[in-house]
Design a protein around this motif. Structure first.
Motif, PDB file in Angstrom:
ATOM      1  N   ALA A  72      14.488   7.994  -1.920  1.00  0.00           N
ATOM      2  CA  ALA A  72      13.745   8.094  -0.667  1.00  0.00           C
ATOM      3  C   ALA A  72      14.485   7.477   0.528  1.00  0.00           C
ATOM      4  CB  ALA A  72      12.355   7.491  -0.833  1.00  0.00           C
ATOM      5  N   PRO A  73      15.080   6.263   0.398  1.00  0.00           N
ATOM      6  CA  PRO A  73      15.766   5.701   1.573  1.00  0.00           C
ATOM      7  C   PRO A  73      16.924   6.570   2.073  1.00  0.00           C
ATOM      8  CG  PRO A  73      15.311   3.983  -0.015  1.00  0.00           C
ATOM      9  CD  PRO A  73      14.974   5.281  -0.699  1.00  0.00           C
ATOM     10  N   ARG A  76      15.562   9.589   3.933  1.00  0.00           N
ATOM     11  CA  ARG A  76      15.047   9.284   5.275  1.00  0.00           C
ATOM     12  C   ARG A  76      16.161   8.968   6.267  1.00  0.00           C
ATOM     13  NH1 ARG A  76      10.782   5.812   2.425  1.00  0.00           N
ATOM     14  NH2 ARG A  76       9.364   7.451   1.717  1.00  0.00           N
ATOM     15  N   ARG A  77      17.321   8.539   5.767  1.00  0.00           N
ATOM     16  CA  ARG A  77      18.444   8.352   6.704  1.00  0.00           C
ATOM     17  C   ARG A  77      19.010   9.699   7.123  1.00  0.00           C
ATOM     18  NH1 ARG A  77      19.484   3.381   3.950  1.00  0.00           N
ATOM     19  NH2 ARG A  77      20.597   4.453   2.306  1.00  0.00           N
ATOM     20  N   TRP A  89       9.810  -4.459  14.556  1.00  0.00           N
ATOM     21  CA  TRP A  89       9.409  -5.568  13.681  1.00  0.00           C
ATOM     22  C   TRP A  89      10.091  -6.888  14.022  1.00  0.00           C
ATOM     23  CZ3 TRP A  89      12.372  -1.391  12.511  1.00  0.00           C
ATOM     24  CH2 TRP A  89      13.693  -1.631  12.187  1.00  0.00           C
TER      25      TRP A  89
ATOM     26  N   ARG B 159       1.326  -1.823   9.500  1.00  0.00           N
ATOM     27  CA  ARG B 159       1.779  -0.540   8.958  1.00  0.00           C
ATOM     28  C   ARG B 159       2.891   0.079   9.802  1.00  0.00           C
ATOM     29  NH1 ARG B 159      -1.883   4.941   8.379  1.00  0.00           N
ATOM     30  NH2 ARG B 159      -0.131   6.349   8.359  1.00  0.00           N
ATOM     31  N   GLU B 163       6.493   0.872   8.297  1.00  0.00           N
ATOM     32  CA  GLU B 163       6.934   2.265   8.172  1.00  0.00           C
ATOM     33  C   GLU B 163       8.146   2.544   9.061  1.00  0.00           C
ATOM     34  OE1 GLU B 163       3.525   4.856   8.592  1.00  0.00           O
ATOM     35  OE2 GLU B 163       3.222   4.773   6.414  1.00  0.00           O
ATOM     36  N   GLN B 165      10.613   0.665   9.419  1.00  0.00           N
ATOM     37  CA  GLN B 165      11.789   0.296   8.626  1.00  0.00           C
ATOM     38  C   GLN B 165      12.025   1.282   7.491  1.00  0.00           C
ATOM     39  OE1 GLN B 165      12.049  -4.240   8.121  1.00  0.00           O
ATOM     40  NE2 GLN B 165       9.999  -3.957   8.913  1.00  0.00           N
ATOM     41  N   LEU B 167      11.341   4.350   7.632  1.00  0.00           N
ATOM     42  CA  LEU B 167      11.856   5.558   8.286  1.00  0.00           C
ATOM     43  C   LEU B 167      13.339   5.455   8.597  1.00  0.00           C
ATOM     44  CD1 LEU B 167       8.941   6.496  10.688  1.00  0.00           C
ATOM     45  CD2 LEU B 167       9.847   7.879   8.821  1.00  0.00           C
ATOM     46  N   GLY B 169      15.355   4.163   6.586  1.00  0.00           N
ATOM     47  CA  GLY B 169      16.055   4.157   5.303  1.00  0.00           C
ATOM     48  C   GLY B 169      16.128   2.792   4.643  1.00  0.00           C
ATOM     49  N   TYR B 170      15.302   1.845   5.088  1.00  0.00           N
ATOM     50  CA  TYR B 170      15.227   0.570   4.396  1.00  0.00           C
ATOM     51  C   TYR B 170      14.361   0.763   3.159  1.00  0.00           C
ATOM     52  CZ  TYR B 170      16.867  -1.692   8.719  1.00  0.00           C
ATOM     53  OH  TYR B 170      17.582  -2.072   9.816  1.00  0.00           O
ATOM     54  N   ASP B 252       4.919   2.901  -3.490  1.00  0.00           N
ATOM     55  CA  ASP B 252       5.071   3.691  -4.701  1.00  0.00           C
ATOM     56  C   ASP B 252       6.552   3.964  -4.972  1.00  0.00           C
ATOM     57  OD1 ASP B 252       5.820   5.734  -3.045  1.00  0.00           O
ATOM     58  OD2 ASP B 252       3.965   6.867  -3.256  1.00  0.00           O
ATOM     59  N   ARG B 254       8.364   6.392  -4.426  1.00  0.00           N
ATOM     60  CA  ARG B 254       9.087   7.065  -3.345  1.00  0.00           C
ATOM     61  C   ARG B 254       9.133   6.179  -2.095  1.00  0.00           C
ATOM     62  NH1 ARG B 254      12.711  10.439  -4.311  1.00  0.00           N
ATOM     63  NH2 ARG B 254      12.465  11.403  -2.271  1.00  0.00           N
ATOM     64  N   GLN B 255       8.938   4.893  -2.270  1.00  0.00           N
ATOM     65  CA  GLN B 255       9.021   3.923  -1.178  1.00  0.00           C
ATOM     66  C   GLN B 255       8.087   4.289  -0.028  1.00  0.00           C
ATOM     67  OE1 GLN B 255      11.681   1.422  -1.530  1.00  0.00           O
ATOM     68  NE2 GLN B 255      12.110   2.325  -3.495  1.00  0.00           N
ATOM     69  N   ARG B 256       6.878   4.722  -0.379  1.00  0.00           N
ATOM     70  CA  ARG B 256       5.867   4.970   0.655  1.00  0.00           C
ATOM     71  C   ARG B 256       4.924   3.783   0.666  1.00  0.00           C
ATOM     72  NH1 ARG B 256       4.619   9.618  -2.813  1.00  0.00           N
ATOM     73  NH2 ARG B 256       5.843  11.412  -2.178  1.00  0.00           N
ATOM     74  N   ARG B 258       1.395   2.607   0.556  1.00  0.00           N
ATOM     75  CA  ARG B 258       0.195   3.290   0.063  1.00  0.00           C
ATOM     76  C   ARG B 258      -1.081   2.534   0.431  1.00  0.00           C
ATOM     77  NH1 ARG B 258       1.028   7.053  -3.968  1.00  0.00           N
ATOM     78  NH2 ARG B 258      -1.197   7.345  -3.763  1.00  0.00           N
TER      79      ARG B 258
END
Lengths: 205, 266
Positions: A72-73, A76-77, A89, B159, B163, B165, B167, B169-170, B252, B254-256, B258
């Motif tokens: 997933a990371p 998203r990149r 943040w 949130r 999110e 971060q 987004l 790719g962290y 989860d 998939r790094q979401r 939840r």
């Protein structure tokens, strides 16, 4: 997927979620597609599903590789999403950048280098939105999904943002989806426009 | 023994103070009188009941009864942790994680202390085991309750920051770093404050009790130091476990983030 042409960057195949109707969409290299539709039609939810931040059915391919086959990371990149309101943040602007943007990159959006050392709380929503785009572009994504990115911008900054995105997409042979409610903007930037399909419940009403 | 027994009359006089306080508050129309009386009555009944239970436990000296008592205390502490959650995890995860995070360090450290440090024979002697476990559970309950509440509330309220971060790719560890840090600090600050002021501002209850019962102050102090270290480590280990398990449940594979796994706010 032998039907995929080599120039297809992103292939969205019957993607559906809790809050939007199934969508299929192909983005070619260098293409900017504008997405529009009434509020509540699930545009943001659709884009969140494409970056896998939301539970969904269907499949999304980036250069033929399915979303679920990639961590997933890293997905998203490569497939980057800029929400309508970006999140911050850390205290200072510069801390949010994986690699600091160059003075030229900042200037292309009408920003000064000094803004990197300022506190996030002290900058305007328009500046935040431009910085949000920049912090995403420094990671060199192959697809950019923009959720009303120029909503808080003055006309001059809006044009600058359009130029930056279009130039990036053409130069890197990336692709972009741009959510826009402005027909004039769509005429300026879109290679193609797409109306968000209505959900079944709304069709019946 | 220079231990002076308290009579029902002594306790009645002390209770009269609370009654006077309740009357004064009622007269000034500031509310709270009812819950003051109800909880005072509850406290009296609960403590009398536990006094009877402990007398019986001490007399029977049966390891299974001691274990049963420990489990009952744990179940109640677990419920207290959950009751303090404004946004608890659905499907029993909130209760389960809270329970495990308390049980593991509390039981391990209690048994370890009984066997290896105090060395009482037999190790389950209720006079040592129950108060020790009670003090550890009571304090970890507060810490874990605070920390876990901060974790779930913070996940919901920050949130957008989390999110943002994800987004970029962290992974979930990086994206939740500040949240986990805040949760641990929230849980540990009361304990650290307790350590800081121990003996200066507050004389800890257990030590005071031992001194009142005629123990030499330096011996009471040694026990108190032991308890302080046990409480601190049990709270710390338990909170870290709760934060770890809670974070895994909040994200989860998939790094979401939840948030649908949290109940609606109360």
């Amino acid at each position: 997927m032998s039907l995929i042409q080599p120039s297809v960057v992103l292939d969205v195949h019957a993607l559906s979620g809790a809050y939007f109707a199934p969508i299929s969409l192909q983005l070619a290299a260098g293409e900017v597609v504008c997405l529009f539709g009434v509020s509540g039609s699930g545009k943001s939810q659709f884009l969140r599903a494409v970056v896998d931040l939301e539970l969904h059915q269907g499949a999304v391919f980036l250069h033929g590789v399915e979303q679920q086959q990639m961590a997933a990371p890293s997905w998203r990149r490569k497939v980057a999403y800029l929400p309508a309101e970006s999140g911050w943040w850390a205290t200072r602007v510069g801390e949010h950048f994986a690699t600091p943007p160059s003075a030229d990159e900042l200037a292309s959006l009408g920003l000064d280098e000094a803004i990197l050392t300022r506190e996030v709380d002290g900058i305007s929503s328009g500046e935040r939105q431009r910085l949000g785009l920049l912090r995403l572009l420094v990671q060199r994504p192959q697809v950019i999904l923009l959720d009303e990115p120029s909503a808080n911008l003055d006309p001059e900054s809006t044009l600058k943002m359009e130029q930056v995105v279009c130039a990036y997409v053409r130069e890197t042979q990336a692709a972009a989806v741009w959510v826009s409610h402005d027909p004039l903007q769509r005429a300026r930037i879109a290679d193609r426009s797409m109306d968000m399909p209505l959900r079944e419940s709304e069709v019946l009403v | 023994m220079n231990f002076i027994h308290l009579t029902a009359f002594d306790l009645g006089l002390a209770a009269l103070l609370v009654v006077l306080l309740g009357g004064l508050i009622a007269l000034s129309g500031l509310g709270l009188t009812r819950s003051l009386f109800v909880s005072s009555l509850r406290m009296t009944l609960q403590l009398l009941l536990i006094g009877v239970v402990l007398e019986t436990l001490f007399r029977l000296n049966n390891p299974w009864l001691v274990a049963l008592m420990g489990l009952v205390m744990l179940a109640i502490a677990g419920w207290e942790v959950v009751a303090r959650q404004k946004r608890r995890l659905r499907g029993g995860w909130g209760y389960g994680i809270g329970l495990l995070a308390m049980a593991l360090p509390a039981f391990t450290l209690t048994v370890l202390t009984l066997v290896a440090l105090i060395g009482v024979q037999p190790w389950y002697t209720p006079q040592y085991a129950i108060p020790l476990l009670g003090m550890i559970l009571g304090n970890t309950m507060t810490g874990i309750g605070l920390g876990f509440n901060r974790l779930t509330m913070g996940a919901a309220s920050s949130r957008r920051e989390i999110e943002a971060q994800l987004l970029l790719g962290y992974d979930m560890r990086q994206a939740s770093r500040k949240l986990r840090q805040d949760s641990l600090h929230t849980a540990m600050v009361p304990t650290i404050n307790m350590l800081t002021v121990a003996g200066l501002v507050s004389l800890p209850g257990m030590m005071t009790g031992q001194i009142l019962a005629g123990t030499a102050p330096i011996e009471a102090v040694k026990y108190q130091i032991l308890i302080m270290f046990l409480i601190t480590s049990a709270t710390g280990f338990g909170t870290m476990l709760a934060i770890e398990l809670g974070t895994r449940r909040l994200f989860d594979e998939r790094q979401r983030l939840r948030l649908d796994r949290l109940m609606e706010g109360k």
